[in-house]
Design a protein around this motif. Sequence first.
Motif, short mmCIF file in Angstrom:
data_model
loop_
_atom_site.label_atom_id
_atom_site.label_comp_id
_atom_site.label_asym_id
_atom_site.label_seq_id
_atom_site.Cartn_x
_atom_site.Cartn_y
_atom_site.Cartn_z
N THR A 80 4.70 3.63 9.35
CA THR A 80 4.49 3.85 7.92
C THR A 80 4.38 5.35 7.65
N PRO A 81 5.12 5.88 6.66
CA PRO A 81 5.01 7.31 6.34
C PRO A 81 3.60 7.68 5.91
N ILE A 82 3.21 8.91 6.21
CA ILE A 82 1.88 9.40 5.85
C ILE A 82 1.82 9.80 4.39
N GLN A 88 13.87 -19.58 7.54
CA GLN A 88 14.20 -18.45 8.41
C GLN A 88 13.01 -17.50 8.50
N PRO A 89 12.87 -16.79 9.62
CA PRO A 89 11.73 -15.87 9.79
C PRO A 89 11.72 -14.78 8.73
N ILE A 90 10.53 -14.46 8.23
CA ILE A 90 10.35 -13.43 7.23
C ILE A 90 9.08 -12.66 7.58
N ARG A 91 9.14 -11.34 7.45
CA ARG A 91 7.96 -10.54 7.81
C ARG A 91 7.91 -9.26 6.96
N ARG A 92 6.81 -8.54 7.09
CA ARG A 92 6.63 -7.28 6.38
C ARG A 92 7.13 -6.13 7.25
N ASP A 93 7.88 -5.19 6.63
CA ASP A 93 8.30 -4.01 7.37
C ASP A 93 7.25 -2.89 7.16
N PRO A 94 7.32 -1.78 7.87
CA PRO A 94 6.31 -0.72 7.73
C PRO A 94 6.24 -0.08 6.34
N LEU A 95 7.26 -0.31 5.51
CA LEU A 95 7.22 0.20 4.14
C LEU A 95 6.63 -0.80 3.16
N GLY A 96 6.25 -1.98 3.64
CA GLY A 96 5.65 -2.99 2.78
C GLY A 96 6.64 -3.92 2.12
N PRO A 141 0.80 -1.23 0.00
CA PRO A 141 0.00 0.00 0.00
C PRO A 141 0.83 1.27 0.00
N ASN A 142 2.15 1.16 0.20
CA ASN A 142 2.99 2.36 0.21
C ASN A 142 3.47 2.76 -1.19
N ILE A 143 3.32 1.87 -2.15
CA ILE A 143 3.76 2.17 -3.51
C ILE A 143 3.08 3.44 -4.05
N PRO A 144 1.75 3.60 -3.89
CA PRO A 144 1.12 4.82 -4.43
C PRO A 144 1.67 6.12 -3.84
N ILE A 145 2.15 6.08 -2.59
CA ILE A 145 2.72 7.28 -1.99
C ILE A 145 3.87 7.80 -2.85
N VAL A 146 4.70 6.87 -3.31
CA VAL A 146 5.86 7.25 -4.11
C VAL A 146 5.47 7.46 -5.57
N HIS A 147 4.68 6.54 -6.10
CA HIS A 147 4.38 6.57 -7.53
C HIS A 147 3.64 7.84 -7.93
N TYR A 148 2.73 8.29 -7.09
CA TYR A 148 1.99 9.52 -7.41
C TYR A 148 2.64 10.76 -6.79
N GLY A 149 3.34 10.57 -5.67
CA GLY A 149 3.90 11.71 -4.97
C GLY A 149 5.12 12.31 -5.63
N VAL A 150 6.04 11.48 -6.13
CA VAL A 150 7.28 11.98 -6.72
C VAL A 150 7.03 12.93 -7.89
N TRP A 180 13.48 8.83 -1.63
CA TRP A 180 12.37 7.89 -1.78
C TRP A 180 12.64 6.90 -2.91
N LEU A 181 13.22 7.37 -3.98
CA LEU A 181 13.53 6.48 -5.10
C LEU A 181 14.53 5.41 -4.68
N ARG A 182 15.53 5.79 -3.90
CA ARG A 182 16.51 4.81 -3.42
C ARG A 182 15.86 3.81 -2.47
N ILE A 183 15.00 4.32 -1.58
CA ILE A 183 14.35 3.44 -0.61
C ILE A 183 13.46 2.42 -1.31
N PHE A 184 12.88 2.83 -2.45
CA PHE A 184 11.99 1.91 -3.16
C PHE A 184 12.68 1.19 -4.32
#
Length: 674
Positions: free
Chosen positions: A544-546, A610-618, A456-465, A478-482
């Motif tokens: 998660t960023p707003i 090994q354990p795997i989980r979702r981080d707040p950035l998805g 769900p965080n993809i639209p923040i970057v895709h539309y925001g940048v 943001w581009l580097r983070i994604f």
Amino acid sequence: MSSPLRPPAQTSVRRDLLAVAAIFILNAYVAFNLFAAEYLDRMDSIEAAFIALTRYISEHGLELGWFPLWYGGIPFQNTYPPLHHAISALWVVCFGVSPAHAYHFTAATFYCLGPVAVYCLVRRLQGGWKTPLAASILYSLFYPTVILTAGVRSWAPSVSDPARLRAMIAFGDTPHVAALSLIPLTLWAMDRALDFTTPFRVFLAALLTASVVLTNWLGATGLTMAIISYLLAISLERFRVRETMLALGIGALAYALAMPWIPPSTIAAIRDNAQLVGGEFPMTREHAYYWLAVGAMVGLAYLALKRMRAGLFFAFASLFSLFSLTFVLAWEKFKIALLPQPGRYHYEVDMAVCLLLASAGPFIFKRVRVRNFGVAIALTSLFLGAYQLRSIRRAARNDARGIDIRNTVEFQQAAWLQKNMPGQRSFITGSTQFWLNAFNDIPQVGGGFAQGIVNPNIPIVHYGVPWVIGDGTTSALWLRIFGASSVVVSGPLGRDAYREAWRDPKKFNGVLREEYRDSDDAIYRVPHDSLALVILPTDVPTRTPINLEDSEPLQALSKRLDDPTRPLATFRWLNTNEARIQTKLTGNELLWVQVSYHAGWHATVDGRDQPIRRDPLGFILIEPGCDGACEVRLLYDGGTEMKLSKLISWLSLAGSALAIAYQIRSVRTRKLQA
């Protein structure tokens, strides 16, 4: 299912075949240019993403695995319902044509089959041949929504414009039109199954029902409207519990057969994302009242039809028209969205109203006692039909203009990225975003269809940048983070069809290194070395960023990215479902992987889970538990849901095959005993 609602059946196979052939040829004459088209002069059309899926399937097969090219990765079933693209890919494999040519050939074929399917349905519900032929010709040449709705008139201003074909060419709405072409055949098969139930007829009805859903989501909603209208129509004489339960059973079998391509998680993603695609269509508590009002309106129409002892075909066409018109007009007149993107149901309106007009013909002829009235109507219709056919053929020819794709900026940028940055994720908006994967397998932060996003965080970057002005440094972060290694930008003088999407196309000047420039179209390189990063537990974002301006949660990751002493981790795709990460760890470190998290991902080290989980950035977080050299394997298998979906689908298919085989054996046994 004998009923006074249905006229006695009259069969003439030769006449039906001639009618069907004539209808197909008439529509092929209109869509002739589309059969031979490769690339059209509509680079702004979303059909680019469909061509991309056609190419992908032809090269990778129709496997239900991970699709790494869009939105940081999504399950393949989340890309789009696959039937239209799978058929197109089959032509690519069998005949060696380009994906674009195969896609347009399939599109033209479905366009021509729609009126043929209308003939078959009306032939089944009404009998005779005159009314079915009239209905199919009306549907071929007449577009009621051009008259009824201002939305359609905005791009098809005249009744002489081929509205349905134009929407396919200009907007890439081909899968919706294809699904609509399958709806009459589905109803035809369902009516046969309810009339005389056999395992084969039930299976055929379920298979066609599944084919609509596997072609287009909006078409699936249109089918639901049509089936409800049909069930209400057959219940006008008396409420039919058996037929209703059998129809529900056919629907259940259809879903079981199609379940691997539309599992519950995909339906949930589509439901959530569709409310924000193509506009804002939030489903609120008020919708309960809207739907109660729709139910009351349908109830009144049902009582009126019952009182006038309406025939099956007329009742079905009336209710189908009521449903589809309510969706479209409620949005156009009152801005009430009963469903997401309600204006797009104009295709259903066209079909339903044409059926309604055709169903009114027998009613009028029975009551008008004017000498030679029928002959006059036939001659007038023939003249108007010939004029309309000539007009829409001319307009269709002008709409389907070809283009040399090599001269477009979309092709040139895709070629540059493939040559200079192969396999590296890119941030792209505009028409190049849709066309990129029609030519190669360059992954994107964005993609073709946002309905299937799992992060769900993809639209923040895709539309925001592209939207935010003057934030070149923050956007680069943001581009580097994604996981982007490049960003494609277009300015006011650029050739991208959607260049206005970038409100500040110069914000990366002096921030990122420019690698490519063509007028106002540019590609910048983003410092990025791998989709895997070794981090400490304290580097994981705490929330998660707003929005794009809320970069505070990214600061620890930003410092880690710029830390020259951090251990390097190499990330390599082994295939679309498996990746390998190699690094050196000290025991308490984590692996942060810039791939969208999904429950179907698993991580192993030396064969141990090994354990795997979702981080707040998805994205994916792995606890490798390594001390020293470490190799982590990431494997996507779809998870428990996909395994169960495949099992249910195969069991349903096997059960249907056994039932059909038993039916055939029973028939043969009875014949031998007789």
